[in-house]
Design a protein around this motif. Structure first.
Motif, PDB file in Angstrom:
ATOM      1  N   THR A 106       0.825  -1.221   0.000  1.00  0.00           N
ATOM      2  CA  THR A 106       0.000   0.000   0.000  1.00  0.00           C
ATOM      3  C   THR A 106       0.853   1.262   0.000  1.00  0.00           C
ATOM      4  O   THR A 106       0.352   2.341  -0.269  1.00  0.00           O
TER       5      THR A 106
ATOM      6  N   PRO B 230       2.972   4.205  -1.228  1.00  0.00           N
ATOM      7  CA  PRO B 230       3.002   4.782  -2.581  1.00  0.00           C
ATOM      8  C   PRO B 230       4.240   4.394  -3.383  1.00  0.00           C
ATOM      9  O   PRO B 230       4.150   4.148  -4.587  1.00  0.00           O
TER      10      PRO B 230
ATOM     11  N   LEU C 122       3.844   0.838  -4.546  1.00  0.00           N
ATOM     12  CA  LEU C 122       2.808   0.777  -5.595  1.00  0.00           C
ATOM     13  C   LEU C 122       3.371   1.305  -6.917  1.00  0.00           C
ATOM     14  O   LEU C 122       3.119   0.731  -7.980  1.00  0.00           O
ATOM     15  N   ALA C 123       4.149   2.384  -6.841  1.00  0.00           N
ATOM     16  CA  ALA C 123       4.712   2.968  -8.064  1.00  0.00           C
ATOM     17  C   ALA C 123       5.667   1.972  -8.725  1.00  0.00           C
ATOM     18  O   ALA C 123       5.674   1.815  -9.958  1.00  0.00           O
TER      19      ALA C 123
ATOM     20  N   ALA D 159       3.638  -0.839 -10.215  1.00  0.00           N
ATOM     21  CA  ALA D 159       2.913  -0.374 -11.406  1.00  0.00           C
ATOM     22  C   ALA D 159       3.853  -0.289 -12.610  1.00  0.00           C
ATOM     23  O   ALA D 159       3.486  -0.646 -13.733  1.00  0.00           O
TER      24      ALA D 159
ATOM     25  N   PRO E  76      -8.031   1.427  -6.586  1.00  0.00           N
ATOM     26  CA  PRO E  76      -7.460   2.574  -7.306  1.00  0.00           C
ATOM     27  C   PRO E  76      -6.166   2.257  -8.061  1.00  0.00           C
ATOM     28  O   PRO E  76      -6.004   2.647  -9.229  1.00  0.00           O
ATOM     29  N   GLU E  77      -5.233   1.528  -7.408  1.00  0.00           N
ATOM     30  CA  GLU E  77      -3.936   1.293  -8.055  1.00  0.00           C
ATOM     31  C   GLU E  77      -4.071   0.392  -9.282  1.00  0.00           C
ATOM     32  O   GLU E  77      -3.250   0.448 -10.202  1.00  0.00           O
TER      33      GLU E  77
ATOM     34  N   ASP F 278      -5.588   2.674 -12.009  1.00  0.00           N
ATOM     35  CA  ASP F 278      -4.615   3.672 -12.480  1.00  0.00           C
ATOM     36  C   ASP F 278      -3.567   3.073 -13.425  1.00  0.00           C
ATOM     37  O   ASP F 278      -3.004   3.790 -14.253  1.00  0.00           O
ATOM     38  N   VAL F 279      -3.312   1.781 -13.309  1.00  0.00           N
ATOM     39  CA  VAL F 279      -2.279   1.183 -14.167  1.00  0.00           C
ATOM     40  C   VAL F 279      -2.878   0.596 -15.463  1.00  0.00           C
ATOM     41  O   VAL F 279      -2.158   0.333 -16.425  1.00  0.00           O
TER      42      VAL F 279
ATOM     43  N   HIS G  92     -13.352   6.250  -6.619  1.00  0.00           N
ATOM     44  CA  HIS G  92     -12.031   6.684  -7.101  1.00  0.00           C
ATOM     45  C   HIS G  92     -12.130   7.369  -8.473  1.00  0.00           C
ATOM     46  O   HIS G  92     -11.708   8.524  -8.609  1.00  0.00           O
TER      47      HIS G  92
ATOM     48  N   THR H  14      -4.413  -7.834  -6.920  1.00  0.00           N
ATOM     49  CA  THR H  14      -3.386  -6.870  -6.507  1.00  0.00           C
ATOM     50  C   THR H  14      -2.410  -6.662  -7.676  1.00  0.00           C
ATOM     51  O   THR H  14      -2.386  -7.458  -8.627  1.00  0.00           O
ATOM     52  N   LEU H  15      -1.603  -5.620  -7.568  1.00  0.00           N
ATOM     53  CA  LEU H  15      -0.581  -5.401  -8.609  1.00  0.00           C
ATOM     54  C   LEU H  15       0.370  -6.594  -8.678  1.00  0.00           C
ATOM     55  O   LEU H  15       0.789  -7.005  -9.762  1.00  0.00           O
TER      56      LEU H  15
END
Ligand code: 13P
Ligand code: SF4
Length: 311
Positions: free
Chosen positions: A6, A8, A11-12, A15, A37-38, A41-42, A247, A274-275
């Motif tokens: 979680t 950032p 997550l970046a 992603a 959201p993540e 966003d990807v 979101h 999940t990512l």
């Protein structure tokens, strides 16, 4: 790496890895408007069930990563059998889709000879194979009105069937299925939110009960909800659908306020991916969803017809 990252920075990094793998695999990632959201966003594209089905039928990519639930990946496989369709977490199902199966539908059809079957896309592929035409919440009325019949069996969502029944002259036979989250939203929830925000506009999803829809200013699919504030002067909106939609609503309308109609509108299945799941599935090409040809061929025409009825 923690599967539920979680932070950032984590997550970046995840992603970035997802984007690289999508490129390496000539893959496209589609995400439903309820996804975390993540994940939204990807993704290459986010949307409602109808938009995602259409996109899945039109892409040139070799691989479709479907960030949604199982029936959505199945629908993509029905429409694009030559592509590899991946659902990154095999546990992402839909409780409503589990409320119908081919045997129970066959029995009901036998009781209603000659009555065409309209199946909500939230259903198993084997049920679609016994269906005349599929629909989503965005096009249910158009689909029903397109049929040359005075009576229709609509399954599995009873609430969506009741929503459609109020907008058509056809007799609609219903099925005892529902989305447990939307069905649990009550008029009392809406009235409590309205008391707190008297100037707010209420948007509700057609999977809600009729008595909830009666209290709403608009009944819309998830993408319909995303577009609706564009045409409204209102500043506050009470949102009667799964909380994942908040979101993209807040992203698209940063100057407006969105209030969930209930904190219980949280679909566990829509939050499973999940990512890290996406990375694992693309690295190893796992989580492939392939509808067998003996089911895909009879399901195809019902699903294809559905994609033709857009607003
Ligand atoms: P839509 O995005 O088509 O409105 O669908 C809602 C839904 O329940 C998807 O599972
Ligand atoms: Fe199924 Fe409801 Fe979850 Fe949509 S929100 S996937 S209909 S359980």
């Amino acid at each position: 790496m923690d599967a539920k990252a979680t932070h950032p920075q984590d997550l970046a990094r995840l992603a970035k890895r997802v984007r690289q793998l999508l490129k390496d695999r000539n893959a496209i990632m589609l995400a439903h408007n309820y996804q975390p959201p993540e994940i939204q966003d990807v993704a290459d594209m986010c949307g409602d069930s109808l938009e995602l089905s259409i996109k899945a039928s039109q892409t040139n990519a070799e691989v479709i990563v479907f960030a949604g639930v199982h029936f959505m990946a199945e629908t993509a496989s029905i429409l694009s059998p030559e592509k590899t369709v991946i659902l990154p977490n095999k546990n992402a199902g839909c409780p409503m889709a589990d409320m119908i199966n081919p045997q129970s539908l066959a029995q009901r059809k036998a009781q209603l000879p000659g009555v065409p079957v309209v199946t909500y896309v939230n259903s198993p592929a084997a049920v679609k194979a016994l269906t005349d035409v599929c629909c989503t919440s965005a096009n249910v009325v158009k689909v029903i009105n397109s049929l040359d019949a005075n009576e229709v069996l609509m399954a599995p969502d009873k609430n969506l069937a009741l929503f459609a029944a109020r907008q058509t002259t056809k007799k609609i036979h219903t099925w005892e299925g529902c989305c447990p989250y939307h069905d649990a939203l009550t008029p009392r929830d809406i009235l409590a939110a309205k008391e707190k925000y008297p100037a707010a506009i209420v948007m509700a999803h057609p999977e809600c009960r009729p008595e909830v829809i009666d209290l709403a200013d608009a009944a819309l699919s998830t993408s319909g909800m995303l577009a609706y504030p564009d045409k409204s002067d209102a500043e506050i909106f009470i949102v009667g659908t799964e909380v994942g939609i908040l979101h993209p609503l807040r992203k698209r309308h940063p100057n407006k306020t969105f209030i969930p109609a209930s904190e219980n509108l949280y679909c566990k299945d829509m939050k499973r991916i999940t990512l890290q799941d996406v990375i694992n599935s693309l690295e190893n090409m796992t989580g492939v969803v392939k509808v067998p040809e003996e089911i895909r061929i009879p399901a195809l025409s019902a699903v294809e017809k559905m994609t033709r009825y857009v607003s």
